[in-house]
Design a protein around this motif. Structure first.
Motif, PDB file in Angstrom:
ATOM      1  N   MET A 196       0.856  -1.183   0.000  1.00 48.69           N
ATOM      2  CA  MET A 196       0.000   0.000   0.000  1.00 48.69           C
ATOM      3  C   MET A 196       0.892   1.233   0.000  1.00 48.69           C
ATOM      4  N   LYS A 197       0.582   2.180  -0.883  1.00 48.64           N
ATOM      5  CA  LYS A 197       1.339   3.426  -0.957  1.00 48.64           C
ATOM      6  C   LYS A 197       0.364   4.592  -0.884  1.00 48.64           C
ATOM      7  N   ILE A 198       0.619   5.486   0.044  1.00 51.33           N
ATOM      8  CA  ILE A 198      -0.250   6.642   0.268  1.00 51.33           C
ATOM      9  C   ILE A 198       0.614   7.894   0.236  1.00 51.33           C
ATOM     10  N   GLU A 199       0.190   8.885  -0.542  1.00 48.31           N
ATOM     11  CA  GLU A 199       0.915  10.147  -0.593  1.00 48.31           C
ATOM     12  C   GLU A 199      -0.083  11.295  -0.493  1.00 48.31           C
ATOM     13  N   VAL A 200       0.194  12.215   0.428  1.00 49.41           N
ATOM     14  CA  VAL A 200      -0.660  13.376   0.644  1.00 49.41           C
ATOM     15  C   VAL A 200       0.212  14.622   0.577  1.00 49.41           C
ATOM     16  N   VAL A 201      -0.201  15.583  -0.251  1.00 49.43           N
ATOM     17  CA  VAL A 201       0.527  16.846  -0.397  1.00 49.43           C
ATOM     18  C   VAL A 201      -0.436  17.987  -0.087  1.00 49.43           C
ATOM     19  N   ALA A 202      -0.040  18.877   0.824  1.00 52.16           N
ATOM     20  CA  ALA A 202      -0.825  20.068   1.143  1.00 52.16           C
ATOM     21  C   ALA A 202       0.004  21.287   0.783  1.00 52.16           C
ATOM     22  N   ARG A 203      -0.569  22.184  -0.031  1.00 48.13           N
ATOM     23  CA  ARG A 203       0.173  23.334  -0.538  1.00 48.13           C
ATOM     24  C   ARG A 203      -0.511  24.638  -0.155  1.00 48.13           C
ATOM     25  N   GLY A 204       0.271  25.711  -0.161  1.00 52.09           N
ATOM     26  CA  GLY A 204      -0.292  27.035   0.085  1.00 52.09           C
ATOM     27  C   GLY A 204      -0.914  27.131   1.459  1.00 52.09           C
ATOM     28  N   ASP A 205      -2.174  27.559   1.506  1.00 54.98           N
ATOM     29  CA  ASP A 205      -2.897  27.695   2.775  1.00 54.98           C
ATOM     30  C   ASP A 205      -3.842  26.527   3.025  1.00 54.98           C
ATOM     31  N   ALA A 206      -3.595  25.393   2.405  1.00 55.17           N
ATOM     32  CA  ALA A 206      -4.475  24.241   2.580  1.00 55.17           C
ATOM     33  C   ALA A 206      -4.495  23.793   4.041  1.00 55.17           C
ATOM     34  N   PRO A 247       6.362 -10.076   4.051  1.00 50.26           N
ATOM     35  CA  PRO A 247       5.628  -9.084   4.843  1.00 50.26           C
ATOM     36  C   PRO A 247       4.743  -8.209   3.968  1.00 50.26           C
ATOM     37  N   ALA A 248       3.718  -7.645   4.561  1.00 52.85           N
ATOM     38  CA  ALA A 248       2.975  -6.561   3.912  1.00 52.85           C
ATOM     39  C   ALA A 248       3.804  -5.293   4.036  1.00 52.85           C
ATOM     40  N   ARG A 249       3.713  -4.423   3.038  1.00 54.76           N
ATOM     41  CA  ARG A 249       4.493  -3.183   3.048  1.00 54.76           C
ATOM     42  C   ARG A 249       3.555  -1.998   2.901  1.00 54.76           C
ATOM     43  N   ILE A 250       3.682  -1.041   3.811  1.00 53.83           N
ATOM     44  CA  ILE A 250       2.858   0.170   3.791  1.00 53.83           C
ATOM     45  C   ILE A 250       3.787   1.379   3.806  1.00 53.83           C
ATOM     46  N   LEU A 251       3.684   2.188   2.782  1.00 48.68           N
ATOM     47  CA  LEU A 251       4.499   3.399   2.667  1.00 48.68           C
ATOM     48  C   LEU A 251       3.571   4.614   2.673  1.00 48.68           C
ATOM     49  N   THR A 252       3.811   5.528   3.608  1.00 44.12           N
ATOM     50  CA  THR A 252       3.035   6.760   3.697  1.00 44.12           C
ATOM     51  C   THR A 252       3.978   7.943   3.538  1.00 44.12           C
ATOM     52  N   ARG A 253       3.696   8.790   2.551  1.00 46.66           N
ATOM     53  CA  ARG A 253       4.488  10.000   2.333  1.00 46.66           C
ATOM     54  C   ARG A 253       3.588  11.219   2.531  1.00 46.66           C
ATOM     55  N   LEU A 254       4.008  12.126   3.394  1.00 49.37           N
ATOM     56  CA  LEU A 254       3.260  13.343   3.673  1.00 49.37           C
ATOM     57  C   LEU A 254       4.148  14.541   3.372  1.00 49.37           C
ATOM     58  N   ARG A 255       3.577  15.542   2.699  1.00 52.52           N
ATOM     59  CA  ARG A 255       4.346  16.741   2.388  1.00 52.52           C
ATOM     60  C   ARG A 255       3.481  17.972   2.651  1.00 52.52           C
ATOM     61  N   ALA A 256       3.986  18.879   3.471  1.00 53.18           N
ATOM     62  CA  ALA A 256       3.307  20.134   3.778  1.00 53.18           C
ATOM     63  C   ALA A 256       4.180  21.284   3.294  1.00 53.18           C
ATOM     64  N   GLU A 257       3.663  22.042   2.335  1.00 54.65           N
ATOM     65  CA  GLU A 257       4.429  23.114   1.718  1.00 54.65           C
ATOM     66  C   GLU A 257       3.836  24.471   2.068  1.00 54.65           C
ATOM     67  N   GLY A 258       4.657  25.517   1.944  1.00 54.81           N
ATOM     68  CA  GLY A 258       4.177  26.871   2.210  1.00 54.81           C
ATOM     69  C   GLY A 258       3.698  27.017   3.633  1.00 54.81           C
ATOM     70  N   SER A 259       2.471  27.500   3.805  1.00 52.46           N
ATOM     71  CA  SER A 259       1.882  27.673   5.138  1.00 52.46           C
ATOM     72  C   SER A 259       0.765  26.655   5.372  1.00 52.46           C
ATOM     73  N   ALA A 260       0.840  25.517   4.719  1.00 52.35           N
ATOM     74  CA  ALA A 260      -0.193  24.492   4.836  1.00 52.35           C
ATOM     75  C   ALA A 260      -0.230  23.905   6.248  1.00 52.35           C
ATOM     76  N   ARG A 261      -1.417  23.407   6.611  1.00 53.41           N
ATOM     77  CA  ARG A 261      -1.603  22.703   7.893  1.00 53.41           C
ATOM     78  C   ARG A 261      -2.128  21.308   7.558  1.00 53.41           C
ATOM     79  N   LEU A 262      -1.375  20.299   7.973  1.00 53.34           N
ATOM     80  CA  LEU A 262      -1.674  18.916   7.593  1.00 53.34           C
ATOM     81  C   LEU A 262      -1.668  18.031   8.830  1.00 53.34           C
ATOM     82  N   ALA A 263      -2.707  17.212   8.959  1.00 52.52           N
ATOM     83  CA  ALA A 263      -2.800  16.255  10.059  1.00 52.52           C
ATOM     84  C   ALA A 263      -2.988  14.851   9.492  1.00 52.52           C
ATOM     85  N   TRP A 264      -2.136  13.938   9.886  1.00 54.42           N
ATOM     86  CA  TRP A 264      -2.235  12.520   9.526  1.00 54.42           C
ATOM     87  C   TRP A 264      -2.652  11.785  10.792  1.00 54.42           C
TER      88      TRP A 264
END
Length: 263
Positions: A51-61, A80-97
């Motif tokens: 499973m691969k999950i990627e979340v990108v928050a930009r600007g004022d998101a 094994p099962a493999r789970i990769l989570t990539r989170l990216r918060a750019e600018g003034s974004a607010r991100l909660a995982w």
């Protein structure tokens, strides 16, 4: 999933989903933040799954991402099962995982990696929690393989690397006092944002008010929170209380308890 800030709130810029993963956007009040729910339609994770999950928050998101239910990792024969989570918060974004718990059954095999890339002006909270057999159901983990790693970069620079590894040889030792003792449910939460020093003291106060074990410290440019309990229900209550008070501390945004946790 890519999100960006707009005059009328957070907007979806791009999204891609593939079976068995699905994405839902429930209506939650009239807030400016977007709540995203990830759904594993297969009902769990088995050996060899990826499973691969990627979340990108930009600007004022302002985005909160959670899961529909607890993720269950079942017994595996070899791979094994493999789970990769990539989170990216750019600018003034607010991100909660803020996913719900990952329940690991006896002889399960999982390798999970969480990678965070944060810009210096952004704000982020990320949580992962493991339940090593549900004590309420009399489950016991006697063997298997759990590899859980974190990598956090701020403005491209690695500031924190962390890992947890339990295998067939180490499971019999986990109950030693120097290791997990009686804790069956464990969580790691990280916070990056402004005024770290002053917020450290407040988060320590919140941690001390919980009924489960909690430790809060600064590592480099981030705050790391560890929470542990004997039963998964106790850990859930502790995390809910922590997030409720964290949301009050950080102001209106995506950092409170996701609505899906109450469904």
């Amino acid at each position: 999933m890519v999100f960006s800030g707009a005059a009328n709130g957070t907007q979806i810029s791009d999204i891609y989903q593939k079976f068995p993963m699905a994405v839902a956007f429930p209506n939650i009040d009239d807030r400016r933040c977007k709540e995203v729910v990830l759904i594993n339609t297969s009902g769990g994770v088995a050996g060899g799954d990826e499973m691969k999950i990627e979340v990108v928050a930009r600007g004022d998101a302002s985005v909160a991402v959670t899961t529909q239910a607890a993720e269950k990792v079942y017994r595996a024969l070899d791979r094994p099962a493999r789970i990769l989570t990539r989170l990216r918060a750019e600018g003034s974004a607010r991100l909660a995982w803020l996913p719900q718990e990952t329940i690991v059954f006896n002889q399960a095999r999982i390798a999970r990696q969480t990678e965070l890339d944060v810009s210096s002006g952004a704000e982020l909270v990320a949580l992962e929690w493991l339940v090593l057999g549900r004590i309420e159901s009399g489950e016991e983990i006697l063997g298997g393989h759990i590899q859980d790693s974190w990598r956090i970069r701020i403005d491209g620079r690695l500031v924190w690397a962390d890992g947890f590894l339990a295998s067939d040889q180490t499971f019999p030792q986990l109950r030693k006092t120097a290791l997990l003792s009686n804790w069956r449910a464990i969580a790691t939460m990280v916070y990056f944002g402004p005024r770290l020093e002053s917020r450290l003291e407040r988060l320590r106060e919140i941690g001390a008010s919980l009924e489960c074990a909690c430790g809060v410290t600064i590592v480099g440019a981030i705050i790391v929170i560890r929470v542990a309990a004997i039963a998964s229900a106790d850990l859930r209550r502790g995390l809910r209380r922590f997030l409720d008070q964290l949301d009050h501390e950080l102001g209106s945004g995506p950092f409170g308890v996701p609505k899906m946790w109450s469904c």
